[in-house]
Design a protein around this motif. Structure first.
Motif, PDB file in Angstrom:
ATOM      1  N   PHE A  43      17.045  34.962  83.738  1.00 10.37           N
ATOM      2  CA  PHE A  43      15.771  35.652  82.620  1.00 10.37           C
ATOM      3  C   PHE A  43      15.004  34.705  83.025  1.00 10.37           C
ATOM      4  CE2 PHE A  43      18.794  38.057  79.792  1.00 10.37           C
ATOM      5  CZ  PHE A  43      19.983  37.255  79.809  1.00 10.37           C
ATOM      6  N   GLU A  44      13.323  35.846  83.164  1.00  9.13           N
ATOM      7  CA  GLU A  44      11.928  34.553  83.598  1.00  9.13           C
ATOM      8  C   GLU A  44      11.660  35.247  81.900  1.00  9.13           C
ATOM      9  OE1 GLU A  44       9.843  36.848  86.600  1.00  9.13           O
ATOM     10  OE2 GLU A  44      11.227  35.595  88.199  1.00  9.13           O
ATOM     11  N   LEU A  45      10.704  34.379  80.883  1.00 10.73           N
ATOM     12  CA  LEU A  45      10.288  34.499  80.260  1.00 10.73           C
ATOM     13  C   LEU A  45       9.144  34.094  79.908  1.00 10.73           C
ATOM     14  CD1 LEU A  45      13.463  33.582  79.695  1.00 10.73           C
ATOM     15  CD2 LEU A  45      12.938  32.423  76.863  1.00 10.73           C
ATOM     16  N   THR A  46       8.125  34.793  79.664  1.00  5.43           N
ATOM     17  CA  THR A  46       6.461  33.939  80.188  1.00  5.43           C
ATOM     18  C   THR A  46       6.345  33.550  78.523  1.00  5.43           C
ATOM     19  OG1 THR A  46       6.200  36.117  80.991  1.00  5.43           O
ATOM     20  CG2 THR A  46       4.527  35.141  80.666  1.00  5.43           C
ATOM     21  N   VAL A  47       5.893  32.605  78.160  1.00  2.01           N
ATOM     22  CA  VAL A  47       5.483  31.755  77.144  1.00  2.01           C
ATOM     23  C   VAL A  47       3.931  31.661  77.076  1.00  2.01           C
ATOM     24  CG1 VAL A  47       7.514  31.037  76.636  1.00  2.01           C
ATOM     25  CG2 VAL A  47       6.296  29.628  77.626  1.00  2.01           C
ATOM     26  N   ASP A  48       3.337  31.068  75.417  1.00  2.00           N
ATOM     27  CA  ASP A  48       2.292  31.335  75.202  1.00  2.00           C
ATOM     28  C   ASP A  48       1.906  29.645  75.122  1.00  2.00           C
ATOM     29  OD1 ASP A  48       2.013  34.241  75.050  1.00  2.00           O
ATOM     30  OD2 ASP A  48       2.910  34.018  72.947  1.00  2.00           O
ATOM     31  N   LEU A  55       9.472  23.262  72.484  1.00  2.00           N
ATOM     32  CA  LEU A  55       9.699  24.381  73.088  1.00  2.00           C
ATOM     33  C   LEU A  55      10.878  24.754  74.074  1.00  2.00           C
ATOM     34  CD1 LEU A  55       8.608  27.381  73.584  1.00  2.00           C
ATOM     35  CD2 LEU A  55       6.948  26.905  74.989  1.00  2.00           C
ATOM     36  N   GLN A  58      13.972  24.610  72.154  1.00  2.00           N
ATOM     37  CA  GLN A  58      13.970  26.548  71.174  1.00  2.00           C
ATOM     38  C   GLN A  58      14.220  27.022  71.927  1.00  2.00           C
ATOM     39  OE1 GLN A  58       9.625  27.759  69.249  1.00  2.00           O
ATOM     40  NE2 GLN A  58      10.887  29.467  68.995  1.00  2.00           N
ATOM     41  N   ILE A  59      13.877  26.968  73.561  1.00  2.00           N
ATOM     42  CA  ILE A  59      14.259  28.049  74.330  1.00  2.00           C
ATOM     43  C   ILE A  59      16.084  27.463  74.694  1.00  2.00           C
ATOM     44  CG2 ILE A  59      14.148  28.713  77.274  1.00  2.00           C
ATOM     45  CD1 ILE A  59      12.215  29.547  75.001  1.00  2.00           C
ATOM     46  N   VAL A  62      17.659  29.869  71.736  1.00  2.59           N
ATOM     47  CA  VAL A  62      17.569  31.051  72.325  1.00  2.59           C
ATOM     48  C   VAL A  62      18.576  31.890  73.311  1.00  2.59           C
ATOM     49  CG1 VAL A  62      16.355  32.737  73.435  1.00  2.59           C
ATOM     50  CG2 VAL A  62      15.502  31.568  71.508  1.00  2.59           C
ATOM     51  N   VAL A  66      21.591  33.945  72.417  1.00  2.00           N
ATOM     52  CA  VAL A  66      21.198  35.410  72.249  1.00  2.00           C
ATOM     53  C   VAL A  66      20.599  35.964  74.010  1.00  2.00           C
ATOM     54  CG1 VAL A  66      18.756  37.041  72.220  1.00  2.00           C
ATOM     55  CG2 VAL A  66      19.103  35.408  70.548  1.00  2.00           C
ATOM     56  N   LEU A  67      20.325  34.773  74.940  1.00  2.89           N
ATOM     57  CA  LEU A  67      20.772  35.678  76.529  1.00  2.89           C
ATOM     58  C   LEU A  67      21.948  35.257  76.833  1.00  2.89           C
ATOM     59  CD1 LEU A  67      17.228  33.907  77.148  1.00  2.89           C
ATOM     60  CD2 LEU A  67      17.917  35.377  76.615  1.00  2.89           C
TER      61      LEU A  67
ATOM     62  N   MET B   9      14.952  39.574  90.953  1.00  3.58           N
ATOM     63  CA  MET B   9      14.204  40.099  89.944  1.00  3.58           C
ATOM     64  C   MET B   9      13.560  41.616  90.750  1.00  3.58           C
ATOM     65  SD  MET B   9      14.237  38.157  87.854  1.00  3.58           S
ATOM     66  CE  MET B   9      13.011  38.788  86.289  1.00  3.58           C
ATOM     67  N   HIS B  31      10.810  33.921  67.472  1.00  2.23           N
ATOM     68  CA  HIS B  31      10.623  33.303  68.010  1.00  2.23           C
ATOM     69  C   HIS B  31       9.387  33.863  69.157  1.00  2.23           C
ATOM     70  CE1 HIS B  31      14.429  30.759  68.268  1.00  2.23           C
ATOM     71  NE2 HIS B  31      15.208  31.679  68.430  1.00  2.23           N
ATOM     72  N   ALA B  33       6.728  32.473  70.001  1.00  3.60           N
ATOM     73  CA  ALA B  33       6.020  31.704  71.105  1.00  3.60           C
ATOM     74  C   ALA B  33       6.172  32.550  72.952  1.00  3.60           C
ATOM     75  CB  ALA B  33       6.821  30.359  71.599  1.00  3.60           C
ATOM     76  N   VAL B  34       7.769  33.624  72.855  1.00  2.00           N
ATOM     77  CA  VAL B  34       7.736  33.679  73.846  1.00  2.00           C
ATOM     78  C   VAL B  34       7.480  35.706  74.477  1.00  2.00           C
ATOM     79  CG1 VAL B  34       9.911  35.462  75.375  1.00  2.00           C
ATOM     80  CG2 VAL B  34      10.307  33.315  73.613  1.00  2.00           C
ATOM     81  N   GLY B  35       6.756  35.463  74.830  1.00  3.75           N
ATOM     82  CA  GLY B  35       5.426  36.681  74.542  1.00  3.75           C
ATOM     83  C   GLY B  35       6.862  37.513  75.898  1.00  3.75           C
ATOM     84  N   GLN B  36       6.754  37.565  76.914  1.00  2.00           N
ATOM     85  CA  GLN B  36       7.544  39.317  77.579  1.00  2.00           C
ATOM     86  C   GLN B  36       9.080  37.893  78.213  1.00  2.00           C
ATOM     87  OE1 GLN B  36       6.277  40.220  81.356  1.00  2.00           O
ATOM     88  NE2 GLN B  36       6.524  41.867  81.342  1.00  2.00           N
ATOM     89  N   VAL B  37      10.306  38.849  78.607  1.00  2.00           N
ATOM     90  CA  VAL B  37      11.114  38.642  78.947  1.00  2.00           C
ATOM     91  C   VAL B  37      11.415  39.364  79.856  1.00  2.00           C
ATOM     92  CG1 VAL B  37      14.396  38.205  78.628  1.00  2.00           C
ATOM     93  CG2 VAL B  37      12.519  37.627  76.972  1.00  2.00           C
ATOM     94  N   ARG B  38      11.795  38.861  81.405  1.00  2.00           N
ATOM     95  CA  ARG B  38      12.383  39.932  82.442  1.00  2.00           C
ATOM     96  C   ARG B  38      13.448  39.669  82.577  1.00  2.00           C
ATOM     97  NH1 ARG B  38       9.168  39.143  86.653  1.00  2.00           N
ATOM     98  NH2 ARG B  38       9.886  41.746  87.798  1.00  2.00           N
ATOM     99  N   ILE B  39      14.485  40.488  82.889  1.00  2.00           N
ATOM    100  CA  ILE B  39      15.582  39.521  83.544  1.00  2.00           C
ATOM    101  C   ILE B  39      16.185  40.819  85.042  1.00  2.00           C
ATOM    102  CG2 ILE B  39      18.459  40.645  83.002  1.00  2.00           C
ATOM    103  CD1 ILE B  39      17.450  41.172  80.194  1.00  2.00           C
TER     104      ILE B  39
END
Lengths: 84, 84
Positions: A43-48, A55, A58-59, A62, A66-67, B9, B31, B33-39
């Protein structure tokens, strides 16, 4: 924006038919050096903003909630990768 | 026995509905803070004997030819992990 990578793999005792199929295919293709293949998820999570310990905690939550399906999977790694 | 990890990916331009679904779920769970998730996929290859440059070259070929569907996926990383 920083990228947080979460690696999830099936638990060792769980049957991995896809992994077995790939293992057999590699053997047929002559890649004897490869003993066993197991397949999991990345899983690649882009964070602000900045990656803080809070954080990452928190990840971790998650990832476990969830993941990953923690009945059959383990979270085997969480690391930060700067995006190119 | 050494473990070689291959990370695959989906290409950036490829739609990732699973990733989008997880992104929405995380937003609903608060959550932000997490902008985008790619799997993607994580392959763990157990190999016999020592990891040489030649073997890594062979694994690169296996990754591009067998493990990834290079029409829609990229091999984003290959690294060696010692098994615990």
């Amino acid at each position: 924006m920083p990228l947080i990578v979460v690696d999830v793999m099936p638990k060792a005792e769980i049957l991995d038919p896809q992994g077995k199929a790939v293992t057999r295919a590699l053997t047929r293709l002559g890649h004897e050096a490869v003993g066993q293949v197991r397949i999991g998820k990345r899983f690649e999570l882009t964070v602000d903003g900045e990656v803080t310990d809070e954080l990452l905690g928190q990840i971790r939550t998650v990832a476990e909630d969830v993941l990953a399906n923690t009945v059959i999977e383990d979270v085997v790694g969480i690391h930060v990768e700067e995006q190119a």
